[in-house]
Design a protein around this motif. Structure first.
Motif, PDB file in Angstrom:
ATOM      1  N   GLN A   1      -7.119   4.599  -5.719  1.00 53.34           N
ATOM      2  CA  GLN A   1      -8.099   5.301  -4.892  1.00 53.34           C
ATOM      3  C   GLN A   1      -7.892   6.814  -4.840  1.00 53.34           C
ATOM      4  OE1 GLN A   1      -8.591   2.853  -1.152  1.00 53.34           O
ATOM      5  NE2 GLN A   1      -7.328   1.450  -2.390  1.00 53.34           N
ATOM      6  N   ASN A   2      -6.817   7.300  -5.485  1.00 52.48           N
ATOM      7  CA  ASN A   2      -6.616   8.745  -5.607  1.00 52.48           C
ATOM      8  C   ASN A   2      -5.694   9.019  -6.802  1.00 52.48           C
ATOM      9  OD1 ASN A   2      -3.839   8.501  -4.661  1.00 52.48           O
ATOM     10  ND2 ASN A   2      -4.694   8.300  -2.591  1.00 52.48           N
TER      11      ASN A   2
ATOM     12  N   ASP B   1      -5.290  -1.094  -7.177  1.00 50.83           N
ATOM     13  CA  ASP B   1      -6.587  -0.585  -6.726  1.00 50.83           C
ATOM     14  C   ASP B   1      -6.389   0.913  -6.500  1.00 50.83           C
ATOM     15  OD1 ASP B   1      -8.998  -0.018  -5.576  1.00 50.83           O
ATOM     16  OD2 ASP B   1      -8.877  -1.535  -3.995  1.00 50.83           O
TER      17      ASP B   1
ATOM     18  N   GLU C   1      -2.142   5.372   0.103  1.00 49.99           N
ATOM     19  CA  GLU C   1      -3.536   4.940   0.206  1.00 49.99           C
ATOM     20  C   GLU C   1      -4.043   4.205  -1.038  1.00 49.99           C
ATOM     21  OE1 GLU C   1      -5.879   8.312   1.298  1.00 49.99           O
ATOM     22  OE2 GLU C   1      -4.850   8.618   3.213  1.00 49.99           O
ATOM     23  N   ASN C   2      -3.131   3.763  -1.867  1.00 51.92           N
ATOM     24  CA  ASN C   2      -3.478   2.923  -3.022  1.00 51.92           C
ATOM     25  C   ASN C   2      -2.896   1.538  -2.800  1.00 51.92           C
ATOM     26  OD1 ASN C   2      -4.545   5.075  -5.108  1.00 51.92           O
ATOM     27  ND2 ASN C   2      -2.677   5.925  -4.213  1.00 51.92           N
TER      28      ASN C   2
ATOM     29  N   SER D   1     -12.073  -4.556  -5.349  1.00 51.52           N
ATOM     30  CA  SER D   1     -11.373  -3.268  -5.404  1.00 51.52           C
ATOM     31  C   SER D   1     -12.253  -2.162  -4.831  1.00 51.52           C
ATOM     32  CB  SER D   1     -10.972  -2.943  -6.848  1.00 51.52           C
ATOM     33  OG  SER D   1     -12.104  -2.799  -7.669  1.00 51.52           O
ATOM     34  N   LYS D   2     -11.592  -1.229  -4.155  1.00 51.07           N
ATOM     35  CA  LYS D   2     -12.314  -0.098  -3.569  1.00 51.07           C
ATOM     36  C   LYS D   2     -12.436   1.059  -4.554  1.00 51.07           C
ATOM     37  CE  LYS D   2      -9.441  -0.687  -0.096  1.00 51.07           C
ATOM     38  NZ  LYS D   2      -8.633  -0.458   1.121  1.00 51.07           N
ATOM     39  N   GLY D   3     -11.428   1.171  -5.449  1.00 51.63           N
ATOM     40  CA  GLY D   3     -11.445   2.239  -6.446  1.00 51.63           C
ATOM     41  C   GLY D   3     -11.475   1.650  -7.843  1.00 51.63           C
ATOM     42  N   GLU D   4     -10.738   2.273  -8.760  1.00 54.06           N
ATOM     43  CA  GLU D   4     -10.634   1.749 -10.124  1.00 54.06           C
ATOM     44  C   GLU D   4      -9.557   0.675 -10.169  1.00 54.06           C
ATOM     45  OE1 GLU D   4     -11.615   4.342 -13.643  1.00 54.06           O
ATOM     46  OE2 GLU D   4     -10.563   5.776 -12.385  1.00 54.06           O
TER      47      GLU D   4
ATOM     48  N   THR E   1       0.849  -1.195   0.000  1.00 58.13           N
ATOM     49  CA  THR E   1       0.000   0.000   0.000  1.00 58.13           C
ATOM     50  C   THR E   1       0.880   1.239   0.000  1.00 58.13           C
ATOM     51  OG1 THR E   1      -1.765  -1.151   1.201  1.00 58.13           O
ATOM     52  CG2 THR E   1      -1.829   1.252   1.211  1.00 58.13           C
TER      53      THR E   1
END
Length: 270
Positions: free
Chosen positions: A219-220, A217, A169-170, A199-202, A166
């Protein structure tokens, strides 16, 4: 003092000496070639690339090169059957710039994949594999669809153990089993759907070289920049590079993307 081409040529001659092989050196192109005397099939080695690896890793780089060259020559001189070896047929991912024919002029079996990648098919031989050519299919009355079906089924049985990291935060996941088929796992649709579901994001996926598969994943915005740097680094270091462009995975489709620093990615037109 850095080794020159003639010195490296002599080293390779010593390591690749065999009464059934011929070796030659093209001084203008800096290429050393080893081939079977009878069939003229062989392997061409770019000397500057070998010197660069030798500067970094010493004799270990030549040990690795010697092993792969000897395995390649061994395979060239063998006859392999597909029938009875169905479980050993697997797909391999290559760049679209990868040759469609062998150096002996045989048409390789392949199918289209993305704008950046193509799928070839291999017969696993244990420590290495042989890319399947049209002649092999013809000799055994196989079709390309059959090869594709068998290989796609087999890739689903490969393990999918991941390591997670990680950063900012990705979440990044790495698969590197070193079995020769790490990038091939991108063809395991169930695996990709599982990663997408979790996945939490793209979800972005990268296959910079044959021996790694990366999931991101995102996320920003920073996540894209990190993935771009990571993919380029792996691409530059890979023994069989594939593509430095990651893919966005959406609706069961892989879209190659350019990642612009400090910006969201832009899709590459096919």
């Amino acid at each position: 003092m850095r080794m020159n081409s003639l010195q490296m040529k002599r080293k390779l001659e010593q390591r690749l000496e065999n009464p059934e092989w011929n070796s030659s050196f093209n001084r203008d192109k800096d290429i050393f070639r080893v081939e079977w005397k009878e069939t003229r099939q062989g392997v061409s080695i770019t000397i500057p690339n070998v010197i660069a690896k030798y500067d970094q890793h010493g004799e270990a780089a030549l040990d690795d090169l010697e092993y792969h060259v000897k395995e390649a020559l061994k395979i060239m001189n063998e006859t392999h059957d597909l029938s009875g070896a169905e479980k050993k047929i697997l797909p391999v991912i290559r760049a679209t710039s990868f040759p469609r024919k062998t150096k002996a002029g045989k048409q390789l079996v392949y199918t289209d994949h993305t704008a950046e990648t193509r799928i070839y098919y291999a017969l696993d031989l244990g420590n290495t594999y042989k890319l399947i050519d049209i002649e092999m299919l013809t000799n055994e009355n196989w079709t390309i669809d059959r090869i594709k079906e068998v290989a796609t089924f087999n890739v689903r049985s490969l393990m999918t153990n991941l390591k997670k990291d990680t950063v900012a935060e990705n979440d990044y996941y790495f698969l590197a089993s070193k079995d020769g088929y790490d990038a091939s796992r991108i063809l395991n649709e169930a695996f990709l759907e599982e990663m997408k579901a979790n996945s939490k994001g793209e979800l972005a996926i990268a296959v910079p070289h044959q021996d790694v598969l990366i999931f991101a994943d995102i996320q920003n915005e920073t996540g894209y920049d990190i993935l771009a740097q990571m993919t380029m680094k792996f691409f530059a270091e890979g023994r069989i590079p594939i593509t430095s462009l990651p893919f966005l995975y959406e609706d069961k489709k892989l879209e190659p993307i350019f990642i612009l620093a400090k910006n969201r990615p832009t899709r590459k037109d096919k």
